[in-house]
Design a protein around this motif. Structure first.
Motif, PDB file in Angstrom:
ATOM      1  N   GLY B  74       0.803  -1.214   0.000  1.00 23.82           N
ATOM      2  CA  GLY B  74       0.000   0.000   0.000  1.00 23.82           C
ATOM      3  C   GLY B  74       0.835   1.262   0.000  1.00 23.82           C
ATOM      4  O   GLY B  74       0.339   2.358  -0.223  1.00 23.82           O
ATOM      5  N   ASP B  75       2.115   1.115   0.266  1.00 21.02           N
ATOM      6  CA  ASP B  75       2.947   2.301   0.475  1.00 21.02           C
ATOM      7  C   ASP B  75       3.901   2.544  -0.663  1.00 21.02           C
ATOM      8  O   ASP B  75       4.898   3.239  -0.497  1.00 21.02           O
ATOM      9  CB  ASP B  75       3.768   2.129   1.765  1.00 21.02           C
ATOM     10  CG  ASP B  75       2.892   2.239   2.998  1.00 21.02           C
ATOM     11  OD1 ASP B  75       3.109   1.482   3.957  1.00 21.02           O
ATOM     12  OD2 ASP B  75       1.992   3.106   2.985  1.00 21.02           O
ATOM     13  N   THR B  77       3.671   4.334  -3.239  1.00 20.09           N
ATOM     14  CA  THR B  77       3.823   5.752  -3.590  1.00 20.09           C
ATOM     15  C   THR B  77       4.640   6.467  -2.531  1.00 20.09           C
ATOM     16  O   THR B  77       5.379   7.405  -2.843  1.00 20.09           O
ATOM     17  CB  THR B  77       2.449   6.409  -3.739  1.00 20.09           C
ATOM     18  OG1 THR B  77       1.581   5.494  -4.389  1.00 20.09           O
ATOM     19  CG2 THR B  77       2.540   7.650  -4.584  1.00 20.09           C
ATOM     20  N   ALA B  78       4.537   5.997  -1.282  1.00 23.01           N
ATOM     21  CA  ALA B  78       5.315   6.646  -0.226  1.00 23.01           C
ATOM     22  C   ALA B  78       6.801   6.479  -0.478  1.00 23.01           C
ATOM     23  O   ALA B  78       7.585   7.419  -0.303  1.00 23.01           O
ATOM     24  CB  ALA B  78       4.941   6.049   1.125  1.00 23.01           C
ATOM     25  N   ALA B  80       8.150   6.061  -3.312  1.00 21.91           N
ATOM     26  CA  ALA B  80       8.484   6.911  -4.460  1.00 21.91           C
ATOM     27  C   ALA B  80       8.658   8.354  -4.007  1.00 21.91           C
ATOM     28  O   ALA B  80       9.562   9.060  -4.475  1.00 21.91           O
ATOM     29  CB  ALA B  80       7.397   6.820  -5.532  1.00 21.91           C
ATOM     30  N   GLN B 103      11.832   2.061 -14.445  1.00 19.42           N
ATOM     31  CA  GLN B 103      10.604   1.431 -13.967  1.00 19.42           C
ATOM     32  C   GLN B 103      10.395   0.145 -14.733  1.00 19.42           C
ATOM     33  O   GLN B 103      10.846   0.003 -15.859  1.00 19.42           O
ATOM     34  CB  GLN B 103       9.392   2.326 -14.240  1.00 19.42           C
ATOM     35  CG  GLN B 103       9.526   3.721 -13.743  1.00 19.42           C
ATOM     36  CD  GLN B 103       8.519   4.634 -14.396  1.00 19.42           C
ATOM     37  OE1 GLN B 103       8.433   4.732 -15.595  1.00 19.42           O
ATOM     38  NE2 GLN B 103       7.762   5.305 -13.584  1.00 19.42           N
ATOM     39  N   GLN B 109       0.874   0.118 -14.927  1.00 22.44           N
ATOM     40  CA  GLN B 109      -0.556  -0.119 -14.936  1.00 22.44           C
ATOM     41  C   GLN B 109      -1.113  -0.094 -13.526  1.00 22.44           C
ATOM     42  O   GLN B 109      -2.171   0.435 -13.258  1.00 22.44           O
ATOM     43  CB  GLN B 109      -0.791  -1.511 -15.561  1.00 22.44           C
ATOM     44  CG  GLN B 109      -2.160  -1.777 -16.086  1.00 22.44           C
ATOM     45  CD  GLN B 109      -2.639  -0.720 -17.026  1.00 22.44           C
ATOM     46  OE1 GLN B 109      -1.854  -0.096 -17.751  1.00 22.44           O
ATOM     47  NE2 GLN B 109      -3.919  -0.477 -17.017  1.00 22.44           N
ATOM     48  N   GLU B 110      -0.336  -0.640 -12.600  1.00 21.58           N
ATOM     49  CA  GLU B 110      -0.876  -0.823 -11.259  1.00 21.58           C
ATOM     50  C   GLU B 110      -0.696   0.408 -10.392  1.00 21.58           C
ATOM     51  O   GLU B 110      -1.539   0.733  -9.579  1.00 21.58           O
ATOM     52  CB  GLU B 110      -0.142  -1.996 -10.609  1.00 21.58           C
ATOM     53  CG  GLU B 110      -0.991  -2.743  -9.638  1.00 21.58           C
ATOM     54  CD  GLU B 110      -0.211  -3.867  -9.021  1.00 21.58           C
ATOM     55  OE1 GLU B 110       0.258  -4.721  -9.784  1.00 21.58           O
ATOM     56  OE2 GLU B 110      -0.063  -3.848  -7.797  1.00 21.58           O
ATOM     57  N   ASP B 111       0.429   1.064 -10.519  1.00 24.79           N
ATOM     58  CA  ASP B 111       0.730   2.193  -9.635  1.00 24.79           C
ATOM     59  C   ASP B 111       0.447   3.532 -10.263  1.00 24.79           C
ATOM     60  O   ASP B 111       0.458   4.531  -9.575  1.00 24.79           O
ATOM     61  CB  ASP B 111       2.208   2.180  -9.244  1.00 24.79           C
ATOM     62  CG  ASP B 111       2.544   0.989  -8.392  1.00 24.79           C
ATOM     63  OD1 ASP B 111       3.722   0.619  -8.345  1.00 24.79           O
ATOM     64  OD2 ASP B 111       1.617   0.452  -7.770  1.00 24.79           O
ATOM     65  N   GLY B 112       0.293   3.597 -11.553  1.00 25.28           N
ATOM     66  CA  GLY B 112       0.136   4.895 -12.191  1.00 25.28           C
ATOM     67  C   GLY B 112       1.480   5.431 -12.661  1.00 25.28           C
ATOM     68  O   GLY B 112       2.528   4.988 -12.210  1.00 25.28           O
ATOM     69  N   ALA B 113       1.435   6.381 -13.550  1.00 22.43           N
ATOM     70  CA  ALA B 113       2.661   6.949 -14.110  1.00 22.43           C
ATOM     71  C   ALA B 113       3.101   8.153 -13.296  1.00 22.43           C
ATOM     72  O   ALA B 113       2.284   8.817 -12.658  1.00 22.43           O
ATOM     73  CB  ALA B 113       2.424   7.360 -15.555  1.00 22.43           C
ATOM     74  N   LEU B 114       4.384   8.424 -13.342  1.00 19.29           N
ATOM     75  CA  LEU B 114       4.886   9.620 -12.657  1.00 19.29           C
ATOM     76  C   LEU B 114       4.324  10.866 -13.338  1.00 19.29           C
ATOM     77  O   LEU B 114       4.252  10.940 -14.567  1.00 19.29           O
ATOM     78  CB  LEU B 114       6.406   9.657 -12.721  1.00 19.29           C
ATOM     79  CG  LEU B 114       7.120   8.792 -11.704  1.00 19.29           C
ATOM     80  CD1 LEU B 114       8.611   8.916 -11.905  1.00 19.29           C
ATOM     81  CD2 LEU B 114       6.777   9.181 -10.290  1.00 19.29           C
ATOM     82  N   TYR B 115       3.964  11.824 -12.539  1.00 19.86           N
ATOM     83  CA  TYR B 115       3.270  13.005 -13.043  1.00 19.86           C
ATOM     84  C   TYR B 115       4.176  14.214 -12.869  1.00 19.86           C
ATOM     85  O   TYR B 115       4.604  14.530 -11.762  1.00 19.86           O
ATOM     86  CB  TYR B 115       1.970  13.160 -12.257  1.00 19.86           C
ATOM     87  CG  TYR B 115       1.009  14.166 -12.800  1.00 19.86           C
ATOM     88  CD1 TYR B 115       0.395  15.074 -11.966  1.00 19.86           C
ATOM     89  CD2 TYR B 115       0.688  14.204 -14.147  1.00 19.86           C
ATOM     90  CE1 TYR B 115      -0.515  15.991 -12.452  1.00 19.86           C
ATOM     91  CE2 TYR B 115      -0.204  15.123 -14.641  1.00 19.86           C
ATOM     92  CZ  TYR B 115      -0.815  16.018 -13.791  1.00 19.86           C
ATOM     93  OH  TYR B 115      -1.704  16.922 -14.277  1.00 19.86           O
ATOM     94  N   ASP B 159      12.942   1.303  -9.684  1.00 18.10           N
ATOM     95  CA  ASP B 159      11.657   0.938  -9.083  1.00 18.10           C
ATOM     96  C   ASP B 159      11.397  -0.513  -9.461  1.00 18.10           C
ATOM     97  O   ASP B 159      10.952  -0.814 -10.563  1.00 18.10           O
ATOM     98  CB  ASP B 159      10.578   1.865  -9.656  1.00 18.10           C
ATOM     99  CG  ASP B 159       9.277   1.779  -8.893  1.00 18.10           C
ATOM    100  OD1 ASP B 159       8.331   2.485  -9.277  1.00 18.10           O
ATOM    101  OD2 ASP B 159       9.218   1.023  -7.917  1.00 18.10           O
TER     102      ASP B 159
END
Lengths: 497, 295
Positions: B74-75, B77-78, B80, B103, B109-115, B159
């Motif tokens: 769950g973390d 993104t944290a 990242a 990456q 697909q699962e985490d999303g792309a860097l914005y 990553d």
């Protein structure tokens, strides 16, 4: 003998020498031929297979020059400019071609394609000395010029059978009788004008090749020769002040097969060491290996695409070690692309405020400037998420939990998350120029749940959700209560971490 | 200019350390001594900000070399965010250098792309970050290795998901050595800390509830556990990021406020849940609930 259905009857397309002596020729119907010579052996003609064979022959001829064109159904034109020396001269080259292929070949080398065609098919063949075009053409029949058969008939009636006889006729008269096309053909053969075939046969400007005394099969040897070829190529590029953007290495096997390897670079390159290093990576990235079998006896390196190279950039490339900076990163990007095909990109600001369009990935060499954008944060809190989902993910918000403001609870990926902190709304409207008419208005909220994870969530609804705005459907019953506004949908667009 | 370590000298030092450690090969308390660090040619890449964190490392911060940070499912993104903030500190210390982030294709697909705007909001210039997407874990590791050896960038962030399973002692040791030689900070982001690793430091990262007043979100807050540290002792901190200092700050522990002061943020959007009362009108209890995060 080969026969094929032409003009409604089975006609002969090719005959061998015995049949020729009997008087049979191409164009004759099979019935006539059978009548003349009862003991015929006929094989069905297969033009597709003939063409395939011609193409394979042409592939094998690529070792002599990369500039060649098919002359269907039975000829190949090669542009030997600058290639003959590698094989010891034009006569030696013809001898080698004749020896290599087990076909009955008629070969000729001349100044112009038209003259070579004529000499090969209608003349004696061999090497036509430079500059003797008119004399060489004079003895050849007019059909060698590839003009229309009726024009040839017309001239035959007039008693003109050889090209030498029409060379002296004033051009205006010839043009009136035969048409412009015939004049063009004559000029092409004489070298006074470039024919359309010549353009296809243009040789690449930057090319380096080597023939091996003994075929090489070992990868290190191949790379060694590639490095030497790169050094030769670089001198050619240097004299023109250009750098290569795409390189191709052709490896010619002894049995005629060709292995082609290509690399591309982000910026024009003129450093032999780096070109060789790119091919090292390319070979390392090959799944099936070199497939050398009995070995390669000829290697050719071509710069397919070349651009002007600025002198100051060239100076930097000559520096011994690329220590840090954009050059080293560009070199790393080229090597990774050569080995794995992976592209290195950077993120650039998009020219739109809709979140999915506010950012785009661009190639490494393209300029990226974020200084014009203000960072989207308030004090230390970011207003835009680190990761964005495309498309936004569905989340379930129980109706009771979110009347007007942010949700108090939502379910995403089957986990219920309780919202503890919320900021918002931030309204982002569709862009009239880019979105279609029924794109929705979004109210974005930044949410934090009890574990500290943060989400970028929006509620999506249309501009005007009242029943009156919905087209077409009149109410079923005038006294019915007005329909409630449609429930807005919620989506998760990104994560802050 | 960075000098590569003298190998003979280094080998001698390592032999001396090994002779001096007690039986069983356990490292002496406090990790490498200062002179060993200097002799080993380690160089500081970045400092965190708070002294409590920086003094844990003999150099005053993270050294160039291989580091590993892990976060549960769950973390991700944290972790990242942790990597991005470390890069922001690194860019501040070393201008004109870039970083590369590798990456794996399926994580997009699962985490999303860097914005990009998100990176920019955290204080990182996206123009200095190059991204590459690898087909699978093995290729991602190859790219990380290649980029570290080339020295073209000052930081390589990998990553990893499937690639994390292939990390072993030999690979991480090789990455470490190359990264020290080329002055690169190689940061490996993995789903867990299983397996042996020769990384200079190993971290466990999780999100932490925000410490901002009322219901505001505030800056990123991370719960960091330094599980292994080759330059000092392990530790655990909750750090939050401050954009004006461009550094980490020790987060204040969660505690109810003594006096609830109203906060004037006229230009910031503010939302109040229905049922909230205006500040000052019996709002102390509400404030306490808010500070505890509703628990």
């Amino acid at each position: 003998m080969l026969a094929e259905k032409q003009k409604g009857a089975l006609r002969l397309t090719a005959v061998d020498r015995t049949a020729e002596r009997e008087g049979l020729g191409a164009g004759m119907t099979l019935a006539d031929a059978r009548a003349r010579t009862p003991g015929l052996r006929m094989v069905e003609a297969d033009p597709a297979a003939d063409l395939a064979l011609l193409e394979r022959l042409a592939e094998a001829c690529r070792r002599y020059t990369p500039a060649l064109a098919l002359h269907a159904p039975d000829g190949i034109d090669l542009n030997l400019t600058g290639c003959a020396d590698l094989f010891g001269g034009e006569a030696a080259l013809l001898a080698e071609i004749a020896a290599r292929f087990a076909f009955n070949l008629r070969l000729a080398v001349a100044d112009t394609p038209g003259l070579a065609y004529a000499t090969a098919r209608f003349g004696r063949g061999g090497v036509v000395p430079i500059g003797v075009r008119a004399e060489a053409l004079a003895d050849l029949p007019i059909a060698a010029l590839r003009i229309e058969a009726d024009s040839v008939e017309v001239l035959r009636h007039l008693g003109l059978k050889r090209i030498g006889q029409i060379q002296d006729i004033p051009r205006a008269a010839l043009g009136r009788r035969l048409g412009e096309a015939a004049l063009h053909r004559l000029d092409e053969a004489m070298g006074l004008r470039a024919g359309p075939l010549d353009l296809k046969l243009e040789a690449p400007r930057f090319m380096a090749q080597r023939r091996m005394f003994e075929p090489i099969a070992d990868e290190t040897q191949v790379l060694q020769v590639t490095a030497d070829l790169a050094a030769d190529l670089v001198t050619a590029l240097d004299t023109r002040g250009m750098g290569g953007r795409r390189f191709r290495l052709d490896l010619f096997r002894v049995d005629g097969a060709v292995k082609r390897l290509g690399v591309a670079t982000g910026a024009p390159l003129r450093d032999a060491r780096r070109i060789a290093a790119l091919f090292v990576e390319r070979l390392a990235g090959l799944n099936e290996g070199l497939e050398a079998d009995f070995g390669f006896d000829q290697l050719r390196l071509t710069a397919e695409v070349a651009d002007a190279l600025r002198p100051e950039a060239a100076d930097l490339l000559d520096v011994g070690d690329l220590a840090g900076g954009t050059e080293a990163l560009a070199d790393l990007a080229d090597r990774l692309a050569a080995r794995t095909g992976a592209r290195i990109v950077r993120l650039a600001p998009g020219d739109a405020h809709r979140p999915e369009r506010a950012c785009k990935a661009v190639a490494l060499g393209a300029p990226v400037d974020w200084s014009a954008e203000a960072p989207a944060r308030f004090e230390s809190a970011p207003l835009r998420p680190l990761r964005l989902f495309t498309p936004p993910q569905r989340i379930d918000v129980p109706m009771a939990e979110a009347p007007e403001g942010p949700p108090r609870r939502f379910t995403w990926r089957r986990v219920v998350r309780t919202v503890v902190r919320a900021e918002g709304p931030e309204r982002i409207e569709p862009e009239w120029a880019l979105d279609d008419a029924d794109a929705s208005v979004r109210d974005y909220y930044r949410l934090e749940d009890e574990t500290g994870r943060r989400y970028w969530v929006f509620r999506q609804h249309r501009y005007d959700a009242s029943p009156a705005a919905r087209p077409g459907k009149p109410p079923l019953d005038k006294d019915a209560p007005p329909e409630p506004p449609p429930t807005p949908t919620w989506r998760l667009h990104g994560l802050f971490g | 200019m960075f000098q590569p370590p003298n190998l003979i000298d280094l080998r001698g030092r390592i032999a001396a350390i090994e002779r001096n450690t007690p039986k069983g090969g356990r490292r002496a308390r406090g990790g490498l001594r200062a002179e060993d660090i200097g002799a080993a040619g380690l160089k500081r890449a970045l400092s965190f900000g708070p002294e409590a964190v920086d003094t844990r490392f003999g150099l005053g911060g993270l050294a160039f070399g291989a580091h590993q940070a892990a976060a549960g499912p769950g973390d991700r993104t944290a972790v990242a965010v942790f990597a991005v903030l470390l890069l922001a500190r690194l860019f501040k210390a070393w201008p004109d250098r870039s970083a590369l982030l590798v990456q794996e294709a399926e994580t997009l697909q699962e985490d999303g792309a860097l914005y990009g705007p998100g990176l920019h909001a955290l204080g990182l210039d996206p123009g200095r970050l190059a991204l590459v997407s690898a087909r699978d874990g093995a290729e991602a590791l190859r790219i990380v290795d290649e980029a570290t050896r080339s020295g073209a960038v000052c930081a390589v962030v990998g990553d990893l998901r499937g690639g994390a399973r292939k990390l072993d002692l030999a690979l991480t040791q090789r990455l470490n050595v190359h990264a020290q030689q080329t002055s690169t900070l190689t940061l490996l982001l993995t789903p867990d800390l299983d397996g042996t690793s020769a990384a200079m430091s190993r971290w466990r990262v999780a999100t932490a509830p925000s410490r901002a007043p009322r219901r505001y979100l505030g800056g990123p807050t991370l719960d960091l556990e330094l599980v292994r540290n080759r330059l000092g002792r392990p530790g655990r901190w909750t750090l939050e990021w401050s954009s004006e200092d461009e550094a980490f700050r020790l987060a204040t522990p969660l505690r109810p406020p003594v006096v609830l002061t109203p906060v004037h943020r006229s230009d910031a959007p503010f939302v109040a849940f229905p049922g909230d009362r205006a500040p000052g009108a019996g709002g102390e209890a509400e404030g306490r609930v808010a500070a505890h995060g509703g628990r």
